[in-house]
Write a protein that holds these residues in place. Structure first.
Motif: not given
Lengths: 256, 417
Positions: A199-207, B29-37
């Motif tokens: 999940i943390m890595k996904a934010k660095r992937k490109k859309i 869920n302040p960020t998308e990562e929190h939401e996905l978590l």
């Protein structure tokens, strides 16, 4: 096309739908169902498609997994879910128009021409409209072989796969030459839980952000929704005391 | 002016509890990562954790296999740990989300998770040296190790700075530990009292409240034995609680975490995230209790109409929801400004736990009341949640300890923001 993997890139279609656990309600004006403030998620069959593509990459069969989505701005969340499961990058074709199979298939066909994948995996249907059309239309537009409702996908060479389908009489296995379109059935696999590090890595992937116009597709639908209604309410059953009474009731109602 | 149209009200009622208004959604869920978590932990909790809760509660058995999956499959065990040590690099809000979602399925299992991930893993990640982190954290993050922390003793709880377990310095730099710890979550991990793999243990190295140091103690060190496994607890029965006994346990010089006589700082830093995540567990208990009573009161008929249409039931439902949301907003607001390596947030980290623990207890109690006889038996979940909720006003600081701490801090404040 094949670099490290036995075949190359795999594209996966992902759709944003109302979450399966939500009790869907018809809007008061009957124009559709309520979508505001309703939980949405990645279509479960698309999740299975993503899982299959990611497993192909993990097995060294695919070189890259790309999640492709036609949908509203918020669908980016759902692409991000696919990236968190292991897809490498995303393509978001943003539109607020109704996402109908014909137009989506037209767009996906253009994406496929640009990306040149070995395989395009989609869910067999989306759980909102249950159309079960996009994969077939896409195969048609591209002129590629198609294996729909797959319960198993096995590569047999770097230019062909076997696709097993559950049909009425048992199992049917097709050999498809690549590139091909495959749609995923429920029993193809059990999707993983997205792990937190991914999940943390996904934010660095490109859309990549695109629009239907970039692919020359007009999202206006050739179909018009006249009215949407709740299914009729099922009448309460009755309890009978014995088989005799049951038979008598059925006869009385003219059912046997 | 305050009248809600019936359709607006109906829309509001249809929303699931997880779908908050946009402004609040960003608090939770302040960020998308929190939401996905949150999504991934909730999916795991619903499909893997809740189904095993009743059985493990009855057997008073810790689910070790499922626990390891939190590490190997989800990467949750090192939620606040930097990636270089095998963790996921999340913040305090992330930790709160994980505890809230897991606790809604099984608070006892979540307590074992908390003891491992917050009291050992986060504690070492914040207070340990690079070498200590490299030695322990990758295994603790993957789930290969199950770990815990020893602070309380048989005769020392709230007055923890009076602890009596001692560590004596030896000439070669090593330390010799003697004494006993009590109420240690993950102290043992099986019915036959197998010790957890590694512990952070607070021990006295000098007289007085500041004379406390922190040590790493491993399973298998001579003289380190499990004490009694504590059975027959009111709640949290699927979480293993034990004593720990130290009889001339020699630990090497590099087992000292932080400075000699410097452990009160480690303790203060770690107690804040502990209390915050215990509050998060209370939120999970409350949310699940509300879901159960809310659905039941729609389905169950009395006097020809659903329970929820009876005024007394409306009070249970509405009061529970409002109190839950108040606790939730307070907890997430504090989480959003808590730095993991800081301290000095005691007023509010004590405050959220003080409020949320009793709130969850009250909400679970009302859920039992709404379900009547069904609420009183295990199969309907709220009986267990009610018993589990009770711990949180005691463990990780009693309500009285929180009141004491808060009152002290408040004495220094003349005006509140």
């Amino acid at each position: 096309m094949a670099a490290n993997g036995a075949f190359g890139r795999v594209l996966v279609g992902v759709k944003r739908v109302i979450d399966y656990a939500v009790k869907v309600r018809v809007k008061p004006d009957k124009s559709g169902v309520e979508t505001v403030n309703v939980k949405h998620s990645l279509n479960p069959f698309c999740e299975i498609a993503v899982e299959e593509a990611v497993r192909m990459k993990e097995a060294g069969l695919a070189t890259e997994v790309v999640a492709v989505c036609v949908g509203p701005k918020k669908a980016q969340e759902n692409i991000r879910s696919a990236l968190a499961m292991g897809a490498d990058r995303g393509i978001h074709i943003e539109t607020d128009e109704e996402v109908a199979p014909l137009n989506v298939a037209r767009i996906l066909a253009e994406v496929a021409k640009a990306e040149e994948p070995s395989m395009f995996i989609l869910g067999k249907q989306a759980i909102d409209d249950d159309s079960n059309q996009t994969g077939q239309l896409l195969g048609g537009f591209l002129g590629w072989p198609q294996g729909t409702m797959a319960s198993k996908i096995e590569p047999v060479s770097d230019t062909a796969v076997h696709v097993t389908r559950e049909i009425d009489g048992g199992l049917e296995t097709l050999e498809l030459s690549l590139p091909a379109v495959v749609t995923a059935d429920l029993r193809l696999n059990k999707p993983r839980f997205a792990a937190l590090p991914n999940i943390m890595k996904a934010k660095r992937k490109k859309i990549d952000a695109k629009t239907p116009a970039d692919f020359g597709v007009d999202m206006a639908s050739s179909l018009q929704t006249l009215e949407v209604n709740e299914p009729p309410v099922r009448e309460a059953g009755i309890m009978v005391g014995s088989v005799d009474e049951l038979v008598e009731k059925l006869k009385g109602d003219g059912l046997i | 002016m305050f009248a809600l149209t019936s359709s607006a009200l109906a829309t509001a009622c249809r929303r699931s509890l997880s779908t908050a208004a946009p402004a609040l959604a960003s608090l939770y869920n302040p960020t998308e990562e929190h939401e996905l978590l949150r999504q991934t932990v909730r999916a795991f909790a619903d499909s893997e954790v809740r189904p095993q809760a009743l059985e493990h509660n009855r057997e008073e058995k810790f689910n070790l296999e499922l626990f390891r999956r939190l590490g190997s499959e989800l990467g949750l065990l090192g939620i606040t740990v930097p990636e270089e040590y095998g963790g996921s690099g999340m913040d305090a809000v992330g930790a709160v989300i994980a505890h809230e979602e897991l606790s809604a399925a099984d608070p006892a299992f979540t307590l074992s998770y908390l003891a491992h991930s917050m009291l050992f893993v986060n504690n070492l990640a914040v207070n340990g040296s690079h070498e200590q982190k490299l030695k322990y954290l990758p295994k603790a993050c993957s789930g290969e190790f199950v770990c815990g922390m020893g602070m309380s003793e048989p005769a020392v709880g709230t007055d923890v700075l009076n602890l009596t377990t001692t560590a004596r310095a030896n000439d070669d730099g090593s330390w010799t530990l003697n004494g006993a710890k009590m109420w240690i979550t993950n102290g043992t991990v099986s019915k036959d009292r197998e010790l957890g793999d590694a512990f952070l243990v607070y021990a006295r190295t000098a007289e007085g409240p500041k004379g406390i140091s922190l040590f790493l103690v491993d399973k298998g060190m001579p003289g380190f034995e499990p004490g009694a496994k504590i059975e027959d607890k009111l709640g949290m029965r699927a979480s293993s609680t034990s004593g720990l006994v130290f009889e001339d346990v020699v630990v090497p010089a590099d087992a000292l975490v932080g400075e000699v006589n410097g452990a009160t700082l480690c303790m203060m830093r770690n107690l804040e995230i502990e209390r915050l995540t215990l509050a998060a567990m209370s939120l999970g208990i409350a949310r699940r209790s509300i879901e159960v009573m809310n659905n039941y009161s729609t389905e169950r008929m009395a006097y020809g109409k659903p329970l929820r249409e009876h005024g007394q039931m409306k009070a249970h439902l509405a009061n529970s929801y409002a109190e839950y949301m108040a606790g939730r907003a307070y907890t997430y607001e504090v989480a959003s400004r808590l730095e993991l390596d800081s301290y000095g947030n005691q007023l509010d980290t004590d405050g959220v736990k003080l409020f949320a623990a009793d709130m969850a207890k009250d909400v679970a109690d009302r859920a039992i009341q709404v379900l009547g006889g069904y609420g009183y038996v295990g199969e309907y979940e709220v009986e267990r949640l009610y018993r589990d909720a009770r711990l949180i006003s005691i463990g990780g600081g009693t309500n009285e300890a929180h009141q004491n701490n808060m009152s002290k801090v408040m004495a220094r404040i003349q005006q509140f923001e």
